[in-house]
Every structure is written in C-alpha cells, then in structure tokens.
Design a protein around this motif. Structure first.
Motif: not given
Length: 266
Positions: A234-246
C-alpha cells in the motif's frame, strides 16, 4: 461439506481468479484490474465462507447472513471503484514500477506476486469465516458494533475516494497534492478506512469468545490488512511514486500530515 473441504475450495478459487487477473493485466496493459479483481474475489470467497453449509450446521444463522452482507458490501464498493478508475486509464504506477524493475522476468514475477496476493486474501477470508461461524445463540452488542464499524469504514472510504476524484477533476490542481478534507488529516484516508472495516469482523468473532476461542482468528484480519497497507503493497510503493511525481510538494505534505491514522496537521 467439512471445513477442510471448504477451505480447499476457497483457496482454489482465489488461486484461479488471481491467475485470471494476471492474464487480464498482461492483455490490457492496465494493472489496476488486478486490485479490482482481488477486492471482488475476496468478497466472493468471503460470502461463500460465511454461507456455504458445513457438516454439523443444520440452519443458516442471522450472523452468517450479516457477515456475508458486510463483506459483500465492502468488496462491491471497492472493486467497482477501482474498476471505474482503471477503465480508460493508464497502468497503475505501483505495478508499472515493479515491472520495470523486474525487466525481462516481469511476466513470471508478476504471476508469482499475484499468487502471493491470493495467499493473503485467503488469510483475510479466515477472519470473515471465524466471525460468520461464531455459534453465539443471539446477535449481541459485539455484532452490532462490528456491523456499524464496517458501515462507517465503507462510507469513510467512499468519501475519501470521491474527495480525491473531485480534486483530480479540477484542472487547477494539476501537479498538486490533495490535502483537503480527509486528505488533510491522513495521507491515505482510504487505506485507513479499508483497514478499519476489518475491525468489524474481529468484534463479531469476539462475541462470546470465552466459549468460542476460534473467534480470536478474526483478529488476524485487521493485523494482516495493516501490514499489507502500511508496510507492503500500500503506502510504501505509492509514496515512492508520489515522491518521484511531486517531489518537494509531497515531502512538505509528508511533514505536515500523518501517513495513516487521521490526526491534526503538524
């Protein structure tokens, strides 16, 4: 049917369904279908676990029907929401990153990963089974509390999803981080409410636990869901993506809003 045969049947359904989810994701290139199918399949096996007759049970109890309705409602809302989000969209960024990291082995590793998801769905189903098969003679306060917790969770998750949809639909928010409504109290309110719903089965399983020790198995549901959402898929891969995107915008969001449990801004 014995409980052993029931468990084998439900395990086979989950294995076959997630193999089908792998085939659909490979054919369409949209991995979001995986989560939709996983949610709906968990609802199906949950309903079967609650309602299928087993040896020694002469009649279907009100508790069985209550638990079946609970898991069916949860799965239907979540599965259809993810399907709506996936339809016409691109690949899920979490799965896209995993497949990119796996390279030439992506097809085989994705298949194995989805079978692991089937295993976790089976473990979650045991929580539903333990709650539904509680032999306590009458519905009590634990049952009512469990149903209300599940209903609150479904409503809360639905509100969080709609708030995020509304934020994304506004062109002025392109490239920004959603931090209003429930998203201003938790970075993942949809995950929080998804976890909260599994406490409902635990409450029902604990009704009369002094004479039904198997009810303790229902506690595994919220524990497993917490581990999945907060520490694994859930949170780990999604937040990794958000850090790359935002980038810095999401880092600032992380600094002021709790990751999981809703709370005041810092």
């Amino acid at each position: 049917m014995t409980y052993t045969l029931l468990l084998l049947l439900l395990a086979m359904i989950l294995v076959d369904v997630m193999a089908g989810a792998w085939a659909i994701a490979e054919r369409t290139g949209q991995s979001g279908w995986i989560d939709s199918i996983w949610s709906l399949s968990l609802g199906v096996v949950g309903v079967l676990a609650a309602l299928l007759p087993v040896a020694g049970a002469d009649t279907m109890s009100t508790r069985q029907m209550l638990v079946a309705a609970m898991v069916g409602l949860w799965a239907l809302r979540l599965g259809l929401h993810i399907a709506r989000r996936t339809h016409g969209g691109g690949d899920d960024p979490r799965y896209a990153k995993m497949k990119a990291d796996w390279g030439d082995q992506a097809r085989g590793k994705l298949f194995l990963f989805l079978q692991i998801q089937a295993f976790f769905a089976f473990l979650l189903m045991l929580s539903v089974l333990a709650a539904a098969r509680n032999p306590a003679p009458e519905l009590g306060w634990f049952d009512l509390a469990g149903a209300l917790v599940l209903l609150l969770a479904v409503i809360g998750e639905g509100v969080a999803d709609e708030q995020l949809n509304a934020f994304r639909a506004d062109p002025a928010n392109r490239g920004k981080v959603c931090d209003w409504g429930l998203w201003g109290r938790s970075r993942h309110p949809n995950y929080f409410f998804q976890w909260l719903g599994w406490l409902g089965y635990a409450l029902i399983g604990l009704n009369g636990v002094e004479t039904y020790p198997w009810g303790l198995v229902a506690l595994s549901g919220p524990v497993i869901m917490y581990v999945l959402l907060v520490h694994l898929s859930g949170i780990p891969p999604l937040e990794a993506h958000m850090l790359r995107a935002r980038g810095d915008a999401f880092r600032a969001y992380q600094a002021r809003v709790n990751a999981f449990f809703p709370g005041p801004r810092r």
